[in-house]
Enzyme design. Structure first.
Site, mmCIF file in Angstrom:
data_model
loop_
_atom_site.group_PDB
_atom_site.id
_atom_site.type_symbol
_atom_site.label_atom_id
_atom_site.label_comp_id
_atom_site.label_asym_id
_atom_site.label_seq_id
_atom_site.Cartn_x
_atom_site.Cartn_y
_atom_site.Cartn_z
ATOM 1 N N CYS A 275 0.952 -1.241 0.265
ATOM 2 C CA CYS A 275 0.389 0.018 -0.008
ATOM 3 C C CYS A 275 0.705 1.197 0.123
ATOM 4 O O CYS A 275 1.284 1.353 -1.237
ATOM 5 C CB CYS A 275 -0.768 0.001 1.228
ATOM 6 S SG CYS A 275 -2.290 1.293 1.229
ATOM 7 N N HIS A 359 -3.344 -5.276 -0.277
ATOM 8 C CA HIS A 359 -3.487 -6.168 1.234
ATOM 9 C C HIS A 359 -3.645 -7.214 1.413
ATOM 10 O O HIS A 359 -4.561 -7.669 1.199
ATOM 11 C CB HIS A 359 -4.840 -5.553 1.921
ATOM 12 C CG HIS A 359 -4.176 -3.702 2.661
ATOM 13 N ND1 HIS A 359 -3.885 -3.530 3.461
ATOM 14 C CD2 HIS A 359 -3.836 -2.603 1.610
ATOM 15 C CE1 HIS A 359 -3.634 -2.291 4.200
ATOM 16 N NE2 HIS A 359 -3.824 -1.572 1.943
ATOM 17 N N GLU A 361 -2.888 -9.205 3.677
ATOM 18 C CA GLU A 361 -3.186 -9.372 4.334
ATOM 19 C C GLU A 361 -4.571 -9.981 5.030
ATOM 20 O O GLU A 361 -4.899 -10.573 6.078
ATOM 21 C CB GLU A 361 -2.445 -9.094 5.732
ATOM 22 C CG GLU A 361 -2.752 -7.564 6.195
ATOM 23 C CD GLU A 361 -3.357 -6.807 5.036
ATOM 24 O OE1 GLU A 361 -4.251 -5.407 4.503
ATOM 25 O OE2 GLU A 361 -2.349 -6.324 4.151
#
Length: 386
Positions: A275, A359, A361
């Site tokens: 990001c 992202h 995760e």
């Protein structure tokens, strides 16, 4: 039977162009001025509100059922909500989930975040898509007294995210160690007791689940503040360096982050960014970033990896993007958004230095992108055995 009196609005959302939405307020009372974005995710409202990348933003949730799973401390991405406010279609229902420890309304009130329900979020989202992310003022008053002209003026006077460095506001105050791994049934979050790689993570607004994924990939993680110097990073003798997500204008944060990254690049260490960390790496390598019309915010964004042709369903939250046309020689685009063709990943040719805009995760796929953490760990392992 006499007709009941009409319910007086207790919240007001005023856009800089003069458009006003009324609804029912919940959470904290008062006012908040920020940029308005929308998020299309069907789950994860707590993770979204506590994601430091949402600093300076009020979030419109396009999915109407917000609040029905309540909140739990296990799902916080940082200690308290960071997003300035919340806009929803329907008033939150009571929590109905075995993990819930608190109602959404009570949590927002306790943590000082304003919210408005009863808004036509389809109309609002359409306006954001067509006109760009507007500056807004959100007010909650149980008595329903609003100075609309003053709210519109505050929205118009707000400086906006361009040129704003918010990483310094959400970063950690001092360094700390992290060993908590990803959540697993039935024990929750286990601890990493046998790490293989020493990683320094730069906190521009790091989400906890990113740190958990690093720990699950075998990393002993030391987190440093956003303003850490190259000397402070390298003093830990890391096997690799991670650049975290975060809010604000990457060019503003880059004033101090880019020189640090450029020095660390000289150490020939594996580097991985996500990001804002992706944007910081791109700037350090000589590329540029641009402000997007309304950004990418959701958990259904298809991203294609050029090398494999694989399409990943990803979670995204960014209002700025790397301009792929400015990537210098020796820096390759690795991933691209299938929604609008914007850049979603880069790597340095022949070196274990890479980053992604999305992202990995956040588990939207749910495990489509976990390989990126494994790739980072493998790069460190290869360096250690070379």
């Amino acid at each position: 039977m006499a007709a009941s009196a009409p319910t007086k609005p207790t919240a007001c959302l005023a856009l800089a162009d003069g458009t006003v939405f009324y609804g029912t307020g919940f959470g904290a009372t008062g006012e908040a001025v920020a940029e308005l974005c929308f998020n299309t995710a069907m789950t994860g409202y707590q993770e979204i509100m506590t994601d430091p990348s949402y600093a300076g933003q009020i979030v419109t949730f396009t999915f109407p059922h917000i609040g029905n799973t309540g909140v739990t401390p296990e799902d916080d991405e940082t200690a308290d909500p960071v997003a300035a406010g919340m806009v929803v279609k329907w008033d939150p229902t009571l929590a109905s989930n075995w993990r819930a420890t608190e109602e959404l309304k009570d949590w927002l009130k306790r943590t000082g975040r304003i919210a408005i329900g009863g808004v036509d979020t389809r109309r609002l989202t359409r306006a954001i898509r067509q006109q760009g992310a507007p500056h807004v003022a959100l007010a909650h008053d149980p008595d329903g007294n609003f100075d609309v002209k003053a709210l519109v003026a505050k929205a118009r006077d707000w400086a906006g995210l361009e040129g704003m460095d918010l990483a310094k506001e959400v970063t950690c105050a001092q360094s700390y160690r992290w060993d908590e791994m990803r959540w697993a049934w039935p024990d929750g979050y286990p601890r990493q007791e046998a790490p293989k790689h020493k990683v320094v993570a730069i906190d521009y607004g790091a989400k906890r689940n990113i740190l958990r994924c690093l720990a699950s990939a075998g990393c002993d993680v030391t987190v440093l503040p956003a303003t850490a110097t190259a000397e402070e990073v390298l003093a830990h003798n890391p096997d690799g360096v991670f650049l975290s997500n975060g809010p604000g204008d990457p060019a503003a944060t880059g004033e101090y982050a880019v020189p640090m990254i450029q020095e660390v690049l000289k150490a020939e260490l594996p580097i991985f960014g996500i990001c804002l960390g992706h944007q910081m790496l791109a700037l350090a390598l000589g590329a540029k970033t641009v402000k997007m019309n309304h950004g990418h915010h959701g958990a259904n964004h298809p991203v294609k990896e050029h090398a494999t042709g694989k399409v990943e369903i990803t979670s995204m939250n960014h209002g700025f993007a790397v301009d792929a046309q400015t990537l210098p020689d020796g820096v390759e685009e690795t991933h691209v958004s299938l929604f609008d063709g914007s850049n979603c990943g880069i790597r340095v040719s022949g070196r274990p230095v890479f980053s992604v805009q999305h992202h990995p995760e956040a588990s939207p796929g749910p495990q489509d992108s976990f390989y990126l953490f494994e790739r980072f760990a493998e790069a460190m392992a290869e360096r250690e055995t070379a």
